[in-house]
Scaffold this active site. Structure first.
Site, PDB file in Angstrom:
ATOM      1  N   ASP A 117      17.863   1.729 -17.013  1.00 23.77           N
ATOM      2  CA  ASP A 117      16.524   1.422 -16.522  1.00 23.77           C
ATOM      3  C   ASP A 117      15.658   2.649 -16.694  1.00 23.77           C
ATOM      4  O   ASP A 117      16.120   3.771 -16.481  1.00 23.77           O
ATOM      5  CB  ASP A 117      16.585   1.040 -15.037  1.00 23.77           C
ATOM      6  CG  ASP A 117      17.001  -0.406 -14.863  1.00 23.77           C
ATOM      7  OD1 ASP A 117      16.433  -1.253 -15.579  1.00 23.77           O
ATOM      8  OD2 ASP A 117      17.901  -0.659 -14.056  1.00 23.77           O
ATOM      9  N   GLU A 177       2.624   5.532  -7.360  1.00 26.54           N
ATOM     10  CA  GLU A 177       1.477   5.392  -8.252  1.00 26.54           C
ATOM     11  C   GLU A 177       0.199   5.299  -7.437  1.00 26.54           C
ATOM     12  O   GLU A 177      -0.789   5.968  -7.710  1.00 26.54           O
ATOM     13  CB  GLU A 177       1.610   4.134  -9.129  1.00 26.54           C
ATOM     14  CG  GLU A 177       2.712   4.194 -10.159  1.00 26.54           C
ATOM     15  CD  GLU A 177       4.044   3.719  -9.625  1.00 26.54           C
ATOM     16  OE1 GLU A 177       4.174   3.565  -8.397  1.00 26.54           O
ATOM     17  OE2 GLU A 177       4.977   3.505 -10.438  1.00 26.54           O
ATOM     18  N   SER A 196      -2.791  -5.643  -7.779  1.00 28.44           N
ATOM     19  CA  SER A 196      -2.955  -5.444  -6.349  1.00 28.44           C
ATOM     20  C   SER A 196      -4.417  -5.066  -6.134  1.00 28.44           C
ATOM     21  O   SER A 196      -5.153  -4.888  -7.109  1.00 28.44           O
ATOM     22  CB  SER A 196      -2.019  -4.339  -5.846  1.00 28.44           C
ATOM     23  OG  SER A 196      -2.388  -3.107  -6.414  1.00 28.44           O
ATOM     24  N   LYS A 235      -6.695  -3.907  -9.308  1.00 32.79           N
ATOM     25  CA  LYS A 235      -6.180  -3.037 -10.365  1.00 32.79           C
ATOM     26  C   LYS A 235      -4.814  -3.590 -10.771  1.00 32.79           C
ATOM     27  O   LYS A 235      -4.099  -4.163  -9.947  1.00 32.79           O
ATOM     28  CB  LYS A 235      -6.070  -1.582  -9.885  1.00 32.79           C
ATOM     29  CG  LYS A 235      -4.988  -1.331  -8.845  1.00 32.79           C
ATOM     30  CD  LYS A 235      -4.833   0.156  -8.632  1.00 32.79           C
ATOM     31  CE  LYS A 235      -3.511   0.512  -7.968  1.00 32.79           C
ATOM     32  NZ  LYS A 235      -3.327   0.031  -6.604  1.00 32.79           N
TER      33      LYS A 235
END
Lengths: 576, 193, 703
Positions: free
Chosen positions: C328, C369, C405, C416
């Site tokens: 991942d 983020e 969101s 965004k």
């Protein structure tokens, strides 16, 4: 050893090398059923045989059925040859009026020719009628060879195919091997041999009055046709007792050269066929290279010790060094026309392969030169080897080598994209065990028997070598002998016959089983983590595995035969 | 069961093909192209067969070149009993035989000194070896020349003429065909038998 | 994938990680004591029979014991020799048993430690949802029970947190002392029995029955109780057993051969049974036969020392064969927190306006983020987080379906998110996206960044440039993996352009972009169909099918129970890069077996040269020429070989337990090196060894 001697050896090898690719590529096409230049001529014969025999050309077989075919043809032809020998007296083509063959000898001979051993417990000139030679023995030269090639092709298919259950059709492979490979080569080979002086007729024996007035009976017969397939099929059963030392079988140095090429040509070609079939010819050349290394090692040792000669004779005042006008060395049992180099080369070639034809008397070899044929056979005849059996034998060792290599690089071993797992390893070990058990078991059981002791032609450690050689040769399906031993006793005929059957069929079945298992596997893609099986490192490993497995198994026995005899010969000890 | 029937049919079909047709084909071709060889390279002298170019004969008289010791048959060079002595290198019988032959050779060829060529005192593998090495022929020249009353040099020339070099200049060993040489000798310098 | 722990650093050269807290010295005092005792217990023939090679040795030893007793009773001159051979044959068996016991002992010691944490725990089981609790023994808990665990209490069983949040000390399981947070919902809900709540309280739904808990399984695993032979181990066993048979035959037939030779030479005697047994024991591969199971157990133990719990040896072995590694991106290849680095306004929008909207939309966004957007806006434009309570603010959380969101504040609808999702949002509100938007997002993607488009109703305001930070040293690791023949595939939810750029920066061989769990599954199946073995890591419940499908599935301990049960290994450190170490251990395991096997067989050559001349010199004195080591008497030669054969087992125990050194390199290079060390070395080493022992025996007048 002379420069010319090595030149001849080098020439032999170069010619072999040059023939490997064309013949190998041809065989790959033949067994894939593809068009070849012989097809126009022979295809009608092939389809005719399928029709007459009820063979389905596209009938793919599971390994058990394939093995079933192998066993059936072997049993049927074995019985055929046995019966033929037992009644030859009443059949035609028997100008010398030879009697029926006794039951032990007939069994031994039938087993011998069926298994591609061609051990001869009899003197052909005074035992076998022309008919027996032609349809009872020469035929087996084709069949046993065709069986060997078929099994090798099936075994390679185990690697070449993936995710399938079948290995091809035995009957089709058998037919193609005979018609497209063995027959054409034999016709050409036989004529070449006749051109050198090999005989081919149906005349009765010639009575000649010699220069000094004595009567000499000179045998005749359809020799060349049998001689060619005897070499090409790595059979080795001679038309005459002296085999390829006999001037009618092997008249000139050129015929000798041809015979050695004939022995190796199919086994060498099959390495290329193998590479072609697995779609990576480098794999085939790697096998060829490993075989070549052991071949040269064998030639060197044999040549060296034969040229060095017998110190007990040198002591008397016999020239042992070679000069321009005589070959020196140990000439006992050798022909002048072949000299030391060609005899040493022939001895190595015939025991590298499972041929067993001899152009010199192996029993009279110096001890360490005699060690070479023993080891060659005990390694499983994998140095080029018998037609077919050499390839499947060497691939068995390759699987073992890969297994060890795989562990050493930290990966489940894989060869040619096939994972080598329990089943394959089990079958390979079984084959190794069969070889060791048959040779050592029979030799151990027979070594101290009175009946065996009475058969020996030499005593001391050399006598032991004779016993060991007999069972080694029989188990390895080689057929050459330390000829001093008289194999024609009920005990030896029977046990040697059993050793031949064990060495052939108990090896062949596990190998086919392994092939069946391999064919079902998925193909693993190659990566940097895969150990490459075409480089010098693999060649070295393969050679190492073969030598170590063979040496560790047989070294104790060999040390009581040829090795100790070598020391004793130099110490001047003789046996009467 | 089906396979067994196939096996029997295959046996019969291939017996015919490889056991009968193949040798007949080869015999036909061989007799057509190489009749002399196919029939045994026999030598006819005065309508009688004296032997084969390829098969050695026993020579004992001093007037003839002698071949190698032979283990074929009790007297040697028996065409029906081809084979070698099969004596191993540590067999006393081998050493004894060579010793006896050596003594005989020295007696017959008193002028020859030095080591005897190996082939002359060792038996061949076939017992029918037609050849000896040039050195072995040379070792007998003095005796044969004396017995026939011819000059050794002339005899050496004859030997040289009957010496085969290596085949194609590379294969095998130089050799002298004993029967061929002796027949030529009988022609060149006949003697009373 | 969220991981809360910093991965232990790995030694960049060897790929082997530094050992975790579970490491214990190779020769631990207590383990050794127990192993010594066990070596004798294991002499039981029924136990020995499982190991054909050592069983042959034991039978041989038993036979020479009888012979020695007979010799001593009759006062034969040979008695001293027979006695010594007997002694060393028994030592050979004991040494092999000791090696196995040592390897087992390490697991047993570990299991003992684990068992201590399993002391009587009581649980407060909730009764029928009325809030009341009853106290029961932990062992009475069944799957489906609900329990409440408070500060200072031990969690009574495996389960999922269904209410509450707590910091938990998992050191009993993981050996890591820093506490971790466990909370309901999401991928951090799993708790393990035996761990301890340090603060707050949680309500846990028990998911395992007594005896089947993670701790139980762990104890069983480290103890080796469930140990089954791995496929390659079985194959090697076949080879070893086969060779043993071959040598047995070679030695047995030597007897008639020797009798023949005695008759032929007219002197000497056939070798005694004692000598034949000695030869047999020296020839059969006792070194590998004696150490084989120790190697296997030690390999598992090594995995454990790296804080990975492997459910079977087969899984570890498979790890060594892995062709494809699925990793991942987030948390494994990159640091996991993408950071906002730039605001790129569109059209007439100012940068500050964009920054303001972006910050607003991110105020409730607790992801790294989101936080980085708030921070960037503050740093660049000094826009502070403001009080939004005064307004009618409604935060829209991110979902996998909407892939956006944002916030609804007053009349504003700020969103965004992923480019296409936001464009669709704009369209829905009657707007159109400016053409330059695509240029901007594509430029960001191509550079490996993630574009986050910001819009307010029909207006597309601009783009936030999020950048992934690739972990240090990844490129080198992937290079090593490539050298080992392992292909790495990066799995990411990013779009193909972003994925390509990061894959290039990190140096993976391939990537799977915009991956859904199904895509991942398909990829695994595709690789497997091509004959490749696939390894992957995972922690979420939706990873479970893929973890089960993969040949090696490494589940994170922080992950859900479903994931942990689907995989065949659990990393207690929850460090996805651990997969690389597991691969190395798997390879090392096979290599150690291969190396010792080769060494064992190569040794035989020297032993032949020691024993054969000694055996045959009585009948053929010239055989002394094979005595190339110049051993001083036949008896001392045989004895020296037997002693060497026994001692080499002891000498190699550390190697068997530690494993041979592994450096990532191509298979060919690896083989060349190992063949040289263990093959050629194995041929040479016994010569000086046996010679030296022979000298010592002479000095001590033992033979």
């Amino acid at each position: 050893m002379t420069g010319n001697g090595w030149l001849q050896i080098a020439l032999f090898f170069l010619v072999l090398l040059a023939l490997t690719k064309p013949l190998g590529a041809y065989m790959a096409k033949v067994f894939a059923g593809e068009r070849t230049w012989m097809r126009g001529l022979l295809r009608p014969l092939e389809t005719g045989i399928y029709k007459v025999c009820g063979i389905d050309e596209n009938g793919e077989q599971h390994w058990t059925r394939y093995a079933g075919g192998v066993l059936l043809i072997s049993v049927v032809t074995l019985l055929f040859t046995y019966v033929l020998q037992r009644i030859q007296q009443w059949l035609p083509l028997n100008p010398q009026g030879l009697g029926n063959v006794g039951q032990h000898l007939a069994f031994n001979t039938a087993a011998s020719f069926t298994t591609n051993t061609n051990w001869q417990s009899y003197t052909p000139e005074t035992t076998m009628s022309y008919l027996t030679q032609m349809i009872g023995l020469a035929t087996h030269n084709f069949w046993s060879a065709a069986v060997g090639i078929s099994v090798a092709i099936a075994f390679v298919r185990g690697f070449a195919r993936h995710s399938v259950k079948t290995l091809g059709s035995f009957w089709v492979d058998f037919t193609r091997a005979t018609i497209y490979v063995l027959l054409p080569l034999s016709v050409v080979g036989a004529l070449l041999l006749v051109s050198q002086g090999a005989i081919q007729n149906f005349d009765s024996y010639t009575k000649a009055t010699t220069v000094e007035g004595a009567v000499q009976t000179i045998p005749q017969g359809p020799l060349a046709s049998q001689e060619a397939i005897k070499m090409i099929g790595t059979n080795g059963g001679g038309f005459t007792n002296a085999n390829s030392a006999h001037p009618y079988e092997n008249p000139t140095p050129f015929s000798n050269f041809l015979q050695m090429i004939f022995i190796f040509i199919i086994p060498a070609g099959l390495t290329y066929t193998f590479g072609k079939m697995v779609k990576d010819t480098r794999q085939g050349w790697a096998i060829f290279a490993a075989m070549s290394v052991l071949f040269f090692a064998g030639v060197w040792v044999t040549y060296y010790f034969e040229q060095a000669g017998n110190p007990n004779l040198t002591k008397l005042g016999i020239a042992s060094a070679a000069t321009d006008t005589q070959s020196g060395g140990n000439m006992e049992g050798k022909e002048v026309r072949f000299g030391i180099a060609n005899s040493a080369l022939f001895t190595t070639v015939t025991t590298d392969a499972s041929c067993g034809a001899v152009n010199n008397a192996h029993d009279s070899l110096t001890p360490l030169a005699g060690l070479v044929p023993l080891i060659n056979i005990e390694l499983g005849e994998v140095i080029f080897g018998g037609v077919g059996s050499g390839l499947y034998g060497v691939l068995m060792f390759a699987v073992l080598a890969v297994f060890i290599a795989g562990l050493m690089v930290g990966r489940t071993p894989e060869y040619l994209g096939k994972k080598i797992e329990q089943k394959e390893v089990k079958m390979m070990m079984l084959a190794v065990l069969v070889l060791a058990f048959t040779i050592l078991g029979f030799a151990g059981a027979g070594a101290n028997l009175g009946t065996v002791g009475n058969s020996l032609g030499n005593h001391g450690p050399h006598g032991f070598s004779e016993v060991l050689y007999a069972y080694t040769s029989a188990t390895g399906n080689n057929g050459s002998a330390f000829g001093g031993i008289n194999g024609n006793t009920p005990y030896l005929d029977t046990t040697l016959g059993l050793a031949m059957l064990s060495g052939r069929f108990l090896m062949l079945i596990p190998l086919l089983a392994a092939a069946g298992s391999l064919a079902q596997k998925k193909l693993v893609p190659v990566s940097a983590g895969t150990f490459p099986t075409h480089g010098p490192l693999f060649v070295a490993l393969l050679v190492g595995v073969m030598v170590i497995v063979g040496a560790l198994t047989f070294f104790p026995a060999l040390s009581l035969g040829p090795i100790v005899e070598h020391f004793l010969m130099h110490a001047g000890r003789l046996w009467s | 069961m089906k396979q067994l029937i196939i096996a029997i049919r295959v046996t019969l079909a291939f017996t015919l093909l490889t056991g009968v047709l193949y040798p007949l084909l080869v015999t036909g071709l061989a007799k057509a192209v190489f009749p002399h060889q196919a029939n045994g390279s026999l030598i006819q002298t005065n309508g009688k067969t004296t032997g084969s170019e390829l098969i050695g004969q026993r020579f004992t008289r001093p007037e003839y070149f002698h071949g190698r010791p032979s283990a074929a048959g009790s007297d040697g060079y028996d065409g029906l009993a081809s084979g070698g002595s099969n004596l191993g290198p540590t067999n006393k019988a081998l050493v004894d035989r060579v010793q006896a032959d050596l003594k005989k050779f020295r007696d017959e060829n008193p002028t020859f000194t030095g080591p005897v060529p190996a082939d002359l005192l060792t038996g061949s593998g076939s017992g029918l070896d037609p050849d000896i090495s040039p050195a072995s022929a040379d070792a007998q020249v003095t005796r044969v020349a004396a017995a026939r009353g011819m000059s050794p040099d002339a005899l050496r020339q004859l030997v040289a003429a009957h010496t085969d070099g290596r085949q194609f200049g590379i294969l095998g060993e130089p050799r002298v065909n004993v029967l061929g040489l002796n027949l030529a000798l009988d022609q060149a310098a006949p003697f009373k038998k | 994938m969220a991981t809360t722990m910093t991965p232990p650093t790995a030694d960049p050269v060897t790929l082997m990680p530094k050992k975790g807290s579970r490491a214990r010295p190779l020769f631990d005092q207590t383990i050794m004591k127990r192993a010594l005792k066990d070596s004798f217990v294991k002499l039981n023939p029924r136990t020995m029979m499982k190991n054909p090679v050592m069983f042959v040795v034991e039978v041989g030893a038993a036979m020479t014991t009888i012979l020695a007793a007979r010799d001593i009773a009759s006062g034969a001159g040979i008695a001293g020799f027979t006695f010594q051979i007997t002694l060393w044959l028994w030592f050979t068996v004991l040494f092999a048993n000791f090696a196995e016991a040592m390897a087992e002992g390490r697991g047993k010691a570990q299991a003992d430690t684990l068992r201590k944490t399993k002391t009587e725990t009581t649980a407060r089981r909730l009764v029928n949802g009325n809030g009341k609790t009853e106290t029961v023994a932990a062992t009475e808990l069944r799957s489906g029970d609900l329990v409440r665990v408070e500060t200072g209490e031990t969690i009574p069983g495996d389960g999922d947190v269904i209410e509450g949040i707590a910091s938990v000390d998992e050191s009993a399981i993981t050996g890591e002392s820093a506490p971790v947070i466990r909370e309901s919902g999401g991928d951090r809900s799993a708790v393990t029995g035996g761990t301890k709540v340090l603060s707050d309280w949680i309500k846990v739904k028990i998911t395992s029955n007594p005896g089947e808990t993670f701790l139980d399984r762990m104890i069983a695993l480290v103890e080796g109780a469930e140990r089954q032979k791995t496929p390659n181990e079985i194959a090697l066993n076949i080879v070893i057993a086969g060779l043993t048979l071959v040598f047995l035959l070679a030695v047995v037939t030597l007897h008639p051969f020797a009798i023949f030779s005695v008759n032929a030479s007219g002197s000497g005697t056939a070798p005694s049974v004692t000598v034949l047994i000695s030869l047999l024991v020296c020839l059969i591969p006792t070194t590998i036969g004696g150490l084989l199971s120790a190697i296997g157990i030690a390999g598992m133990d090594r995995v454990m020392q790296h804080n990975v719990l492997a459910m079977s040896g087969k899984a570890v072995e498979a790890a060594g064969d892995v062709n494809t590694l699925l990793l991942d991106k987030t948390g494994t290849i990159t640091l996991g927190n993408r950071q906002a680095v730039e605001f790129i306004p569109l059209g007439s929008v100012t940068e500050a306006e964009l920054a303001d909207a972006a910050q607003l939309s991110s105020l409730a966004d607790e992801t790294p983020e989101g936080r980085s957007i708030v921070v960037l806006a503050k740093q660049k434009y000094n826009i502070r987080g403001r009080e939004v309570a005064a307004h009618e603010a409604h935060f829209i959380p991110f979902t996998a379906q909407t892939r956006m969101s944002g916030v609804d504040i007053d009349a504003r609808r700020i969103r965004k998110g992923a480019t296409d999702s936001v464009i669709e949002f704009v369209h829905e509100h009657g707007g159109t996206a400016p053409t330059e938007l695509m240029d901007v997002t594509e430029r960001i993607s191509r550079s490996g960044g993630t574009p986050l488009v910001v819009a307010d109703r029909e207006r597309a305001l601009g783009v936030i440039h999020l950048k992934d930070v690739v972990k240090g040293g990844m490129r080198e690791r992937f290079q090593q993996l490539r050298a080992m023949g392992i292909r790495t595939v990066m799995i990411t939810g990013d779009n193909p352009l972003t994925a390509a750029a990061i894959a290039a920066e990190a140096g993976t061989d391939d990537f799977l972009a915009q991956a859904t769990p199904k895509d991942k599954m398909d990829l695994i199946k595709k690789e497997q169909a091509g004959g490749r073995l696939v390894a992957m890591t995972g922690d979420g419940t939706n990873d479970a099918p893929a973890l089960a499908q993969a040949d090696v599935g490494l589940a994170m301990n922080t992950g859900t129970m479903a994931a942990k049960e689907a995989g065949n290994m659990v990393d207690l450190d929850s460090n996805p890069t651990k997969l690389i170490e597991v691969v190395a251990i798997g390879k090392q395991l096979l290599m150690t077996r291969g190396a010792l096997f080769t060494f064992s067989i190569a040794n035989d050559i020297a032993k032949y040269f020691a024993i054969l001349p000694a055996m045959f010199m009585t009948m053929y004195p010239v055989m002394g020429k094979l005595n190339i080591m110049g051993l001083h008497s036949p008896q001392s030669a045989v004895l020296a070989a037997v002693i060497f054969n026994a001692l080499i087992i002891i000498v190699l125990i550390p190697l068997a337990l530690r494993g041979v050194k592994y450096k990532p390199m191509s298979a060919a290079a690896l083989l060349r090196r190992n063949l040289l060390v263990y093959g050629v070395g194995g041929v040479i080493a016994p010569f000086p060894g046996i010679w030296l022992i022979d000298r010592l025996l002479g000095l001590l007048h033992l033979a």
